[in-house]
Design an enzyme around this catalytic site. Structure first.
Site: not given
Ligand code: ATP
Ligand code: RIB
Length: 312
Positions: A43-45, A144, A226, A257, A290, A292
């Site tokens: 869960g994002k929050g 969410e 990313g 998150d 890691r 999870g």
């Molecule tokens: P998710 O929805 O999977 O939680 P997101 O799409 O909201 O992620 P991203 O933009 O993918 O967010 O990633 C958030 C931050 O995490 C990026 O700005 C970066 O700092 C870090 N990050 C993501 N992927 C990588 C990676 N492969 N290596 C290093 N840092 C990463």
């Molecule tokens: O940002 C990642 C989260 O989005 C996951 O933990 C999942 O629960 C979804 O809410």
């Protein structure tokens, strides 16, 4: 008058993450054998609250849960991370869950979330939590919960001079004036595109999208990119902040998150937004190494060590 507020208050949803690893997603009508499965807190929050607390913040989390096994899992992860929960129980509605597909090899994900009890958090719940929100240094929420609930909380925070952060995830339509309630808006690439119509493939488009978000009322826009880090655009600064590298990428779920939670903690400490964004990037880089989501959030000393190693 000096401001002694230091806490981070986060509104959002807890769900149980059901993560299936496979080389690809099944087509309609097809069944695939997974290469792995894990169930854990998400869960994002809630993830952001765990990230903020593990990064050293004083964190209160506002949410709703059902009285069930997943609800008990929520309390366990918050106790582990040191998050202070402020939870309303919801009768006859279960705590939510998320289906998470994690691609073998890349660690990239696709998600379907059912917020369950978290979808029942109302604007009245936020008015009940007024004193908690008004006492914060930083207030942060996502999409969410119902949009009107997030908006009511942002209005309360803004009215009390609390710094406000919106992570507009998952992507959704926003009322025109909602971005004007946000000191910081932190979308990822697809959320930035959904809000601005600008397809974000890298820093150049992220700059244009961030400027568009500022024109719609956001104070500072930070587009996460990313593995390419983030693009930050404020009234005085516009710059690309690269990601950190930290070993093999195992699972990217929750990277956003990790960034948001650590960023909020750094801002609450009085760090400037660029330094806070670097701190967020360091936390997120460790989290993707890691498995999870919530359990992958790093401790403060791990984040500090990565930042020191990279600076040196
Ligand atoms: P998710 O929805 O999977 O939680 P997101 O799409 O909201 O992620 P991203 O933009 O993918 O967010 O990633 C958030 C931050 O995490 C990026 O700005 C970066 O700092 C870090 N990050 C993501 N992927 C990588 C990676 N492969 N290596 C290093 N840092 C990463
Ligand atoms: O940002 C990642 C989260 O989005 C996951 O933990 C999942 O629960 C979804 O809410």
């Amino acid at each position: 008058m000096s401001d002694s507020r230091k806490g981070v208050v986060i509104l959002g949803v807890f769900v149980a993450d059901l993560a299936f690893r496979a080389p690809r997603q099944p087509s309609m009508g097809e069944t695939l054998l997974a290469s792995g499965f894990a169930m854990g807190p998400g869960g994002k929050g809630s993830n952001q609250a765990v990230a903020a607390a593990r990064a050293g913040g004083d964190v209160t989390f506002l949410t709703r849960l059902g009285a069930d096994t997943f609800g008990r899992m929520a309390h366990e992860i918050w106790a582990w991370a040191g998050v202070r929960p402020r939870v309303a129980m919801t009768e006859n509605t279960e705590t939510g869950a998320a289906y998470i597909f994690v691609q073998d090899g890349t660690g990239e994900n696709a998600i379907i979330i059912a917020p369950g009890a978290g979808a029942r958090i109302t604007p009245d719940d936020m008015r009940d939590a007024r004193a908690t929100i008004e006492g914060a240094k930083i207030f942060m929420t996502q999409l969410e919960t119902a949009v009107e609930t997030g908006r009511a909380a942002l209005e309360i925070a803004r009215g009390a001079g609390v710094t406000t952060i919106l992570n507009p995830a998952p992507a959704a339509e926003l009322p025109d004036d909602m971005l004007g309630l946000c000191d910081f808006v932190i979308p990822n690439e697809s959320e930035a595109e959904a809000l601005t119509g600008i397809a974000v493939g890298g820093p150049a488009e992220a700059e244009r999208a961030a400027e568009a978000l500022r024109k719609r009322g956001a104070g500072t826009a930070i587009v996460t990119l990313g593995a390419r880090g983030v693009y930050l655009c404020s009234a005085t600064q516009s710059l690309h902040i690269p990601a950190f590298t930290q070993g093999k990428v195992v699972e990217t779920t929750g990277a956003g998150d990790a960034f948001c939670g650590a960023f909020a903690t750094a801002l609450a400490e009085g760090q400037d937004p660029v330094r806070a964004a670097q701190f967020g990037c360091a936390a997120a880089a460790i989290s993707v190494s890691r498995p999870g989501t919530a359990p992958s959030m790093p401790l403060r000393k791990e984040i500090d060590t990565l930042m020191e190693q990279t600076a040196g």
